[in-house]
Write a protein that holds these residues in place. Structure first.
Motif, PDB file in Angstrom:
ATOM      1  N   GLY A  41      35.160  55.943  54.850  1.00  0.00           N
ATOM      2  CA  GLY A  41      34.917  57.368  55.043  1.00  0.00           C
ATOM      3  C   GLY A  41      34.219  58.011  53.867  1.00  0.00           C
ATOM      4  O   GLY A  41      33.767  59.143  53.953  1.00  0.00           O
ATOM      5  N   TYR A  42      34.131  57.297  52.740  1.00  0.00           N
ATOM      6  CA  TYR A  42      33.582  57.896  51.519  1.00  0.00           C
ATOM      7  C   TYR A  42      32.264  57.292  51.058  1.00  0.00           C
ATOM      8  O   TYR A  42      31.723  57.718  50.048  1.00  0.00           O
ATOM      9  N   ARG A  43      31.754  56.275  51.763  1.00  0.00           N
ATOM     10  CA  ARG A  43      30.436  55.723  51.430  1.00  0.00           C
ATOM     11  C   ARG A  43      29.812  55.163  52.694  1.00  0.00           C
ATOM     12  O   ARG A  43      30.513  54.754  53.612  1.00  0.00           O
ATOM     13  N   PRO A  44      28.495  55.130  52.755  1.00  0.00           N
ATOM     14  CA  PRO A  44      27.829  54.689  53.984  1.00  0.00           C
ATOM     15  C   PRO A  44      27.835  53.167  54.136  1.00  0.00           C
ATOM     16  O   PRO A  44      27.975  52.427  53.160  1.00  0.00           O
ATOM     17  N   GLY A  45      27.674  52.727  55.347  1.00  0.00           N
ATOM     18  CA  GLY A  45      27.482  51.312  55.641  1.00  0.00           C
ATOM     19  C   GLY A  45      28.764  50.541  55.883  1.00  0.00           C
ATOM     20  O   GLY A  45      29.872  51.061  55.811  1.00  0.00           O
ATOM     21  N   TRP A  46      28.561  49.261  56.209  1.00  0.00           N
ATOM     22  CA  TRP A  46      29.647  48.320  56.466  1.00  0.00           C
ATOM     23  C   TRP A  46      29.795  47.402  55.264  1.00  0.00           C
ATOM     24  O   TRP A  46      28.803  46.952  54.688  1.00  0.00           O
ATOM     25  N   HIS A  47      31.051  47.102  54.913  1.00  0.00           N
ATOM     26  CA  HIS A  47      31.366  46.327  53.715  1.00  0.00           C
ATOM     27  C   HIS A  47      32.499  45.355  54.019  1.00  0.00           C
ATOM     28  O   HIS A  47      33.233  45.533  54.995  1.00  0.00           O
ATOM     29  N   PHE A  48      32.690  44.384  53.134  1.00  0.00           N
ATOM     30  CA  PHE A  48      33.876  43.543  53.213  1.00  0.00           C
ATOM     31  C   PHE A  48      35.083  44.386  52.834  1.00  0.00           C
ATOM     32  O   PHE A  48      34.980  45.291  52.004  1.00  0.00           O
ATOM     33  N   PRO A  49      36.255  44.093  53.411  1.00  0.00           N
ATOM     34  CA  PRO A  49      37.455  44.808  52.966  1.00  0.00           C
ATOM     35  C   PRO A  49      37.800  44.411  51.532  1.00  0.00           C
ATOM     36  O   PRO A  49      37.561  43.279  51.110  1.00  0.00           O
ATOM     37  N   GLY A  50      38.343  45.350  50.800  1.00  0.00           N
ATOM     38  CA  GLY A  50      38.742  45.078  49.427  1.00  0.00           C
ATOM     39  C   GLY A  50      38.809  46.350  48.632  1.00  0.00           C
ATOM     40  O   GLY A  50      38.596  47.440  49.150  1.00  0.00           O
ATOM     41  N   GLY A  51      39.097  46.200  47.345  1.00  0.00           N
ATOM     42  CA  GLY A  51      39.196  47.369  46.492  1.00  0.00           C
ATOM     43  C   GLY A  51      39.531  46.989  45.075  1.00  0.00           C
ATOM     44  O   GLY A  51      39.432  45.828  44.683  1.00  0.00           O
ATOM     45  N   GLY A  52      39.968  47.964  44.319  1.00  0.00           N
ATOM     46  CA  GLY A  52      40.201  47.790  42.900  1.00  0.00           C
ATOM     47  C   GLY A  52      41.473  47.031  42.579  1.00  0.00           C
ATOM     48  O   GLY A  52      42.461  47.103  43.294  1.00  0.00           O
ATOM     49  N   VAL A  53      41.403  46.297  41.469  1.00  0.00           N
ATOM     50  CA  VAL A  53      42.562  45.601  40.926  1.00  0.00           C
ATOM     51  C   VAL A  53      43.265  46.578  39.993  1.00  0.00           C
ATOM     52  O   VAL A  53      42.649  47.125  39.081  1.00  0.00           O
ATOM     53  N   GLU A  54      44.537  46.807  40.239  1.00  0.00           N
ATOM     54  CA  GLU A  54      45.304  47.759  39.437  1.00  0.00           C
ATOM     55  C   GLU A  54      45.851  47.090  38.176  1.00  0.00           C
ATOM     56  O   GLU A  54      45.985  45.869  38.120  1.00  0.00           O
ATOM     57  N   ARG A  55      46.155  47.897  37.200  1.00  0.00           N
ATOM     58  CA  ARG A  55      46.736  47.399  35.950  1.00  0.00           C
ATOM     59  C   ARG A  55      47.996  46.590  36.260  1.00  0.00           C
ATOM     60  O   ARG A  55      48.842  47.034  37.048  1.00  0.00           O
ATOM     61  N   GLY A  56      48.097  45.398  35.687  1.00  0.00           N
ATOM     62  CA  GLY A  56      49.260  44.542  35.899  1.00  0.00           C
ATOM     63  C   GLY A  56      49.222  43.753  37.200  1.00  0.00           C
ATOM     64  O   GLY A  56      50.207  43.101  37.544  1.00  0.00           O
ATOM     65  N   GLU A  57      48.116  43.806  37.910  1.00  0.00           N
ATOM     66  CA  GLU A  57      47.991  43.142  39.210  1.00  0.00           C
ATOM     67  C   GLU A  57      46.961  42.027  39.090  1.00  0.00           C
ATOM     68  O   GLU A  57      45.915  42.199  38.468  1.00  0.00           O
ATOM     69  N   SER A  58      47.238  40.877  39.691  1.00  0.00           N
ATOM     70  CA  SER A  58      46.249  39.796  39.694  1.00  0.00           C
ATOM     71  C   SER A  58      45.177  40.086  40.734  1.00  0.00           C
ATOM     72  O   SER A  58      45.382  40.892  41.654  1.00  0.00           O
ATOM     73  N   VAL A  59      44.047  39.426  40.595  1.00  0.00           N
ATOM     74  CA  VAL A  59      42.956  39.604  41.555  1.00  0.00           C
ATOM     75  C   VAL A  59      43.415  39.191  42.953  1.00  0.00           C
ATOM     76  O   VAL A  59      43.129  39.874  43.939  1.00  0.00           O
ATOM     77  N   ARG A  60      44.115  38.069  43.054  1.00  0.00           N
ATOM     78  CA  ARG A  60      44.566  37.598  44.368  1.00  0.00           C
ATOM     79  C   ARG A  60      45.611  38.539  44.981  1.00  0.00           C
ATOM     80  O   ARG A  60      45.620  38.755  46.195  1.00  0.00           O
ATOM     81  N   THR A  61      46.474  39.102  44.161  1.00  0.00           N
ATOM     82  CA  THR A  61      47.447  40.071  44.664  1.00  0.00           C
ATOM     83  C   THR A  61      46.735  41.325  45.170  1.00  0.00           C
ATOM     84  O   THR A  61      47.073  41.863  46.228  1.00  0.00           O
ATOM     85  N   ALA A  62      45.728  41.777  44.414  1.00  0.00           N
ATOM     86  CA  ALA A  62      44.944  42.942  44.845  1.00  0.00           C
ATOM     87  C   ALA A  62      44.234  42.658  46.162  1.00  0.00           C
ATOM     88  O   ALA A  62      44.204  43.508  47.057  1.00  0.00           O
ATOM     89  N   LEU A  63      43.665  41.458  46.277  1.00  0.00           N
ATOM     90  CA  LEU A  63      42.981  41.084  47.523  1.00  0.00           C
ATOM     91  C   LEU A  63      43.955  41.145  48.697  1.00  0.00           C
ATOM     92  O   LEU A  63      43.652  41.745  49.736  1.00  0.00           O
ATOM     93  N   ALA A  64      45.123  40.547  48.536  1.00  0.00           N
ATOM     94  CA  ALA A  64      46.113  40.543  49.623  1.00  0.00           C
ATOM     95  C   ALA A  64      46.512  41.971  49.994  1.00  0.00           C
ATOM     96  O   ALA A  64      46.588  42.314  51.186  1.00  0.00           O
ATOM     97  N   ARG A  65      46.743  42.811  49.006  1.00  0.00           N
ATOM     98  CA  ARG A  65      47.125  44.204  49.262  1.00  0.00           C
ATOM     99  C   ARG A  65      46.030  44.947  50.006  1.00  0.00           C
ATOM    100  O   ARG A  65      46.282  45.623  51.009  1.00  0.00           O
ATOM    101  N   GLU A  66      44.790  44.816  49.521  1.00  0.00           N
ATOM    102  CA  GLU A  66      43.669  45.541  50.135  1.00  0.00           C
ATOM    103  C   GLU A  66      43.388  45.050  51.560  1.00  0.00           C
ATOM    104  O   GLU A  66      43.105  45.855  52.451  1.00  0.00           O
TER     105      GLU A  66
END
Length: 152
Positions: A41-66
């Motif tokens: 809703g905040y940027r145009p086009g189609w993208h892969f699902p995902g998002g930012g890695v939070e402090r104290g969070e691993s990349v894989r944990t962030a991926l699973a959450r997103e």
């Protein structure tokens, strides 16, 4: 929908408060070889699902959450690492880790909301016209049509 001015200010705050930002995105493929894309809703086009890695969070944990938050996708086994990409056009210091996920389940597709307007599967050979350029590049890399880049 966030205005461009608010988005600009938030990015500047993140840049000031963090020396480096990290994102995680998933290329979720179904048995037919289609890929899952989201329309924000905040940027145009189609993208892969995902998002930012939070402090104290691993990349894989962030991926699973997103993946679960944006598309209702839950991995059945670990995703395969595809690459790490610089996204310096967004702002200096931004990096995105991309993973490929073939074994997953989707017990429920979240209702459209302010962040995610649509979730849909597309054939890599029949992508929507407004797919993001980086999304198209990652899919071309996976098909062996171009080498894996370091840039988003």
């Amino acid at each position: 929908m966030l205005s461009r001015a608010v988005q600009f200010l938030l990015q500047r705050y993140w840049r000031f408060s963090r020396g480096l930002t990290m994102g995680a995105q998933g290329i979720v493929r179904d048995r037919a070889g289609r890929v899952l894309l989201v329309r924000h809703g905040y940027r145009p086009g189609w993208h892969f699902p995902g998002g930012g890695v939070e402090r104290g969070e691993s990349v894989r944990t962030a991926l699973a959450r997103e993946l679960e938050e944006e598309a209702g996708v839950i991995a059945k086994e670990p995703a395969t690492f595809h690459g790490l990409f610089t996204n310096f056009e967004a702002f200096p210091g931004d990096h995105i880790a991309v993973f490929v996920l073939d074994a997953w389940r989707q017990p429920k597709v979240p209702e459209p909301n302010a962040e995610i307007r649509e979730v849909a599967f597309f054939s890599p050979n029949d992508l929507p016209l407004d797919v993001s350029p980086a999304t198209a590049r990652r899919l071309a890399e996976l098909r062996g049509e171009q080498p894996v880049s370091e840039e988003w």
